[in-house]
Design an enzyme around this catalytic site. Sequence first.
Site, PDB file in Angstrom:
ATOM      1  N   ILE A  95     -85.013  85.022 -25.592  1.00 14.14           N
ATOM      2  CA  ILE A  95     -83.609  84.931 -25.203  1.00 14.14           C
ATOM      3  C   ILE A  95     -83.128  83.484 -25.113  1.00 14.14           C
ATOM      4  CG2 ILE A  95     -84.057  84.935 -22.708  1.00 14.14           C
ATOM      5  CD1 ILE A  95     -81.560  86.768 -22.454  1.00 14.14           C
ATOM      6  N   LYS A  96     -84.028  82.547 -24.813  1.00 13.18           N
ATOM      7  CA  LYS A  96     -83.630  81.137 -24.719  1.00 13.18           C
ATOM      8  C   LYS A  96     -83.117  80.609 -26.047  1.00 13.18           C
ATOM      9  CE  LYS A  96     -87.588  79.807 -23.127  1.00 13.18           C
ATOM     10  NZ  LYS A  96     -88.690  78.934 -22.644  1.00 13.18           N
ATOM     11  N   GLY A  97     -83.679  81.099 -27.140  1.00 14.66           N
ATOM     12  CA  GLY A  97     -83.165  80.748 -28.454  1.00 14.66           C
ATOM     13  C   GLY A  97     -83.477  79.340 -28.903  1.00 14.66           C
TER      14      GLY A  97
END
Length: 252
Positions: A125-127
């Site tokens: 999710i941090k990407g």
Amino acid sequence: MSIIRPYGDTTGDGMVQMSFTLPIPHDKRAEGAAIQLANKMGMDPALVVHAKAMGPDFTFFVVYGPVNHLVDTSKVEVIERDYPLLSPKDANLAIRKGLRRRLTVVGACIGTDAHTVGIDAIMNIKGFAGEKGLEYYRELKVVNLGAQVAVPELVRRAKAEKADAILVSQVVTQREAHVLNTKEMSAAFREAYSEETRPVLVAGGPRFTEAMAGELGVDRVFGRGTTPGEVASYLVDALVTRRKHAPVRRTA
């Protein structure tokens, strides 16, 4: 302007800097060997601007000098992106309308590759580069198997998860390990699935280029600098948009 030369100090001077390692101890002869190699590569005159011993038997060099080669940009061949970039909102909407279920993505670093930075940048999710990873997309079910995943295990998990797409990351490139591992993966999936039911196969890594997809046996290759949004947009295009407009395949 379609004909260009490298730029160093002034326009068109052809100046280039390059680095390499030679299997020779660091001394004057080694620097002479580096200059000779640079000359044979079209750099003349060549100047050794940095030389450092790498243990007792190797030397690392940085050389600088002009080259006579020209580049015709009108003859450069590249693979352009052939799908639209979507925001997470638009990607989610397309999946929800097109599939009417979540799209399942299984990712892994296969073989002995323990470098998860690439697969994590895309899936977590941090990407990466200011973009959220695939876990951020509500209509994507993301299964990240991590590092050093054997190909048979990847196939097994893909079947268990009913994967729509497989993402494989390869960073280790010694002895063409990234190429061999990816070819093994694609062959295993083509053996385990029919062409109609096979997941979309995607490979990524800093030493891959888009043009290698056919050689590797995958549907798409992503190289260095790829963002999660590019991958998500491709998956929507391949698994929703194109399949929606493709003719229905019938078995005899």
